[in-house]
Design a protein around this motif. Structure first.
Motif, PDB file in Angstrom:
ATOM      1  N   THR A   1       0.580  -1.190  -0.128  1.00  0.00           N
ATOM      2  CA  THR A   1      -0.053   0.312  -0.142  1.00  0.00           C
ATOM      3  C   THR A   1       0.803   1.376   0.114  1.00  0.00           C
ATOM      4  OG1 THR A   1      -0.135  -0.541   2.505  1.00  0.00           O
ATOM      5  CG2 THR A   1      -2.316  -1.114   1.389  1.00  0.00           C
TER       6      THR A   1
ATOM      7  N   ILE B   1      -7.191   3.754   6.964  1.00  0.00           N
ATOM      8  CA  ILE B   1      -7.438   3.773   5.731  1.00  0.00           C
ATOM      9  C   ILE B   1      -6.933   3.487   4.483  1.00  0.00           C
ATOM     10  CG2 ILE B   1      -9.025   5.242   3.976  1.00  0.00           C
ATOM     11  CD1 ILE B   1      -9.538   7.108   6.458  1.00  0.00           C
TER      12      ILE B   1
ATOM     13  N   ALA C   1      -6.418  -0.351   4.675  1.00  0.00           N
ATOM     14  CA  ALA C   1      -7.936  -0.701   4.498  1.00  0.00           C
ATOM     15  C   ALA C   1      -7.769  -0.778   2.548  1.00  0.00           C
ATOM     16  CB  ALA C   1      -8.914  -0.898   4.742  1.00  0.00           C
ATOM     17  N   LYS C   2      -7.303  -0.030   2.174  1.00  0.00           N
ATOM     18  CA  LYS C   2      -7.384  -0.133   0.580  1.00  0.00           C
ATOM     19  C   LYS C   2      -8.411   0.482   0.155  1.00  0.00           C
ATOM     20  CE  LYS C   2      -4.466  -3.476  -0.152  1.00  0.00           C
ATOM     21  NZ  LYS C   2      -3.724  -5.289  -1.320  1.00  0.00           N
ATOM     22  N   VAL C   3      -9.009   1.873   0.564  1.00  0.00           N
ATOM     23  CA  VAL C   3     -10.113   2.030   0.551  1.00  0.00           C
ATOM     24  C   VAL C   3     -10.322   3.155  -0.510  1.00  0.00           C
ATOM     25  CG1 VAL C   3     -11.598   3.986   1.553  1.00  0.00           C
ATOM     26  CG2 VAL C   3     -10.920   2.683   2.400  1.00  0.00           C
TER      27      VAL C   3
ATOM     28  N   LYS D   1     -14.482   7.370  -1.759  1.00  0.00           N
ATOM     29  CA  LYS D   1     -14.514   6.945  -0.323  1.00  0.00           C
ATOM     30  C   LYS D   1     -13.707   7.307   1.397  1.00  0.00           C
ATOM     31  CE  LYS D   1     -17.003   3.377  -2.592  1.00  0.00           C
ATOM     32  NZ  LYS D   1     -17.304   1.871  -2.474  1.00  0.00           N
ATOM     33  N   PHE D   2     -12.949   7.756   0.591  1.00  0.00           N
ATOM     34  CA  PHE D   2     -12.064   8.551   2.081  1.00  0.00           C
ATOM     35  C   PHE D   2     -12.634   9.379   3.687  1.00  0.00           C
ATOM     36  CE2 PHE D   2      -7.082   8.605   2.210  1.00  0.00           C
ATOM     37  CZ  PHE D   2      -7.325   7.105   1.090  1.00  0.00           C
TER      38      PHE D   2
ATOM     39  N   TYR E   1     -15.274   6.572   5.993  1.00  0.00           N
ATOM     40  CA  TYR E   1     -14.875   5.360   5.900  1.00  0.00           C
ATOM     41  C   TYR E   1     -14.533   5.999   7.862  1.00  0.00           C
ATOM     42  CZ  TYR E   1     -11.863   1.375   6.974  1.00  0.00           C
ATOM     43  OH  TYR E   1     -11.550   0.065   7.445  1.00  0.00           O
TER      44      TYR E   1
ATOM     45  N   CYS F   1     -13.244   4.972  11.380  1.00  0.00           N
ATOM     46  CA  CYS F   1     -11.907   4.031  11.369  1.00  0.00           C
ATOM     47  C   CYS F   1     -12.332   3.981  12.564  1.00  0.00           C
ATOM     48  CB  CYS F   1     -10.597   5.273  11.658  1.00  0.00           C
ATOM     49  SG  CYS F   1     -10.590   5.877   9.911  1.00  0.00           S
TER      50      CYS F   1
END
Length: 514
Positions: A277, A479, A482-484, A488-489, A492, A494
């Motif tokens: 990531t 985030i 989680a590969k968002v 969509k950040f 989300y 947490c």
């Protein structure tokens, strides 16, 4: 996009008054950006000073006035940018061993040395060397300062801290332009030596103040110095902060940093930033920071006075000062909205407006080249460009520092800053070929190129730049892990970092009961 804050696990009291101490520390650290703005304004003005041109330029018999060779002009302007590239690139390795404060101290020493050489020399070679060294110091100033602010400021106030950072740069530019205006008619070398002497002020103030400031708590955690990290965080926060808030924030930093270190410990940081990531995070960091060189600000910032002079605009120094003041107004305007409007909106608006401004003055010079009317249009849109650029610029720096992990921040941010300055160097180095009458002589029509560049930045921001307003650095890390997707950040939740923050409070309560 502009309404409603994200659902954040930030355990601190979300106001300004409770964190004035930390904002004060960040203010002193941002003096480094004052130095950068000062250099841009001062050196740009030197190019039109007879006192400077008599030493480092030549007398043009045809034009009947002092002038400067395009190559000398390029080197004086661009060697500092090359130095910032080298300095920024070395931030990661230096910081890994010595920390953020020591980097700022070293920058102060190099800055004073380079300034002394510039004041004392009349030799072009020595001037070139001093500009290069000064660039290294500026690269360290800017990069270490921004990394420190990212890691020290509370999540909900990082935007304000970076707005202060940008305002310092604008104030430096205004003071530099004003000093140039006051000395540019002096016939001798004092016309540029007096402005250069101001370079000693900022490094001296910051160098002394750093003795009283703590090291970055997040950097201390990456070194396994937990007790020192907690003490540093306590010094950064208000002395009346609730113990539960402090412990919750520290536990979130400690737990997240330990997890990140376990992934990267003993590995090559230059390689790790491109794995898993981290690849996405590194690319986003580089991209958003390089917005500064990709929107055409470099040639406008450093060549405004020279450009207006060659275009036949009277009182070029006065107009240059006015343009710089527009930048300060821009960042002060953004200061009041950054806590309430998403950063993506600010960046989208900024790059869109900058592109339209470049297009407007390019068209005006195409329709009526060299006329008084076109010159007025150019001045107006350069002023508007500066307003919008400086209004969004600090948040591009801010987001670049937020995207990367604690363990990789100095390496990735340093690389991104170095690439940005490399882009600035290309802009500064090539601009004379386009705007100098001795070369292509495009003048304001150069703006066509930068309109297209800003259009690309607008599209990239819309599709790929994630929103991070009010998120702690640990939340942002969760985030990304989680590969968002970027869009969509904001929505989300947490749960992981929220649990980290709560855990220390529960643990402390259990100890108190026992």
């Amino acid at each position: 996009m502009a309404g409603g804050a994200v659902i954040s696990a930030n355990p601190l009291q979300l106001d300004v008054r409770s964190h004035l101490k930390c904002l004060g520390i960040c203010f002193i650290v941002t003096i480094s950006s004052f130095q950068y703005g000062l250099d841009y304004a001062l050196v740009g003005g030197f190019m039109a000073m007879p006192g400077f041109l008599k030493v480092f330029g030549y007398y043009d018999d045809v034009a009947g006035k002092w002038a400067i060779d395009p190559t000398v002009q390029q080197l004086i302007s661009s060697l500092m940018t090359i130095g910032t590239f080298v300095g920024s690139l070395s931030v990661g390795p230096f910081s890994s061993k010595f920390g953020r404060r020591h980097g700022l101290w070293m920058a102060s020493l190099l800055n004073c040395f380079a300034t002394a050489v510039m004041i004392g020399t009349t030799n072009l070679g020595a001037l070139y060397f001093a500009r290069l060294v000064l660039g290294v110091s500026v690269g360290w100033f800017l990069t270490f300062a921004q990394v420190y602010i990212n890691e020290a400021a509370p999540a909900h106030l990082r935007g304000i801290a970076f707005a202060v950072y940008q305002s310092q740069l604008s104030i430096g530019s205004i003071i530099g332009a004003a000093i140039d205006y006051g000395t540019h008619n002096m016939p001798g070398m004092e016309s540029y030596r007096i402005p250069l002497a101001v370079f000693f002020v900022a490094p001296t103030i910051q160098g002394v103040a750093l003795f009283f400031f703590p090291e970055s708590p997040r950097w201390l955690m990456t070194q396994g110095r937990g007790a020192e990290a907690e003490a540093a965080l306590r010094r950064l926060r208000h002395r009346h902060i609730k113990e539960s808030e402090l412990q919750a924030e520290f536990n979130e930093i400690r737990t997240s940093t330990v997890e990140q270190m376990e992934l990267h410990n003993g590995k090559n940081m230059w390689v790790e930033m491109w794995r898993g990531t981290n690849r996405r995070r590194s690319l986003l960091c580089i991209a958003i920071i390089c917005f500064h060189c990709a929107n055409g600000s470099s040639w406008i910032n450093i060549y405004t006075t020279y450009f207006l002079t060659t275009a036949g605009v009277s009182e070029a120094f006065s107009y240059s000062t006015m343009v710089t003041c527009m930048g300060l107004i821009g960042v002060l305007a953004s200061l009041f909205i950054v806590r309430y409007i998403d950063r993506r909106v600010i960046v989208l608006s900024g790059v869109g407006a900058c592109g339209l401004c470049q297009l407007a003055f390019a068209i005006s010079w195409t329709v009526a080249p060299g006329t008084v009317e076109a010159a007025k249009v150019v001045i107006a849109f350069i002023s508007l460009f500066t307003f919008f650029y400086v209004a969004y610029a600090p948040y591009a720096w801010l987001m670049g520092g937020e995207y990367v992990s604690n363990h990789l921040r100095a390496h990735t941010f340093g690389l991104a800053t170095a690439l940005n300055f490399l882009g600035n160097w290309l802009g500064v180095f090539t601009a004379p070929y386009f705007i100098n009458p001795a070369s292509l002589g495009w003048s304001a029509k150069y703006g066509y190129i930068w309109f297209a560049s800003n259009a690309i930045l607008f599209i990239f921001t819309f599709f790929f730049i994630p929103e991070t307003r009010d998120r702690t650095l640990e939340e942002i890390n969760e985030i990304f892990e989680a590969k968002v997707p970027a869009r969509k950040f904001k929505s989300y939740v947490c749960t992981g970092t929220e649990a980290m923050a709560v855990a220390s409070v529960v643990e402390k309560r259990e100890k108190d009961i026992c």
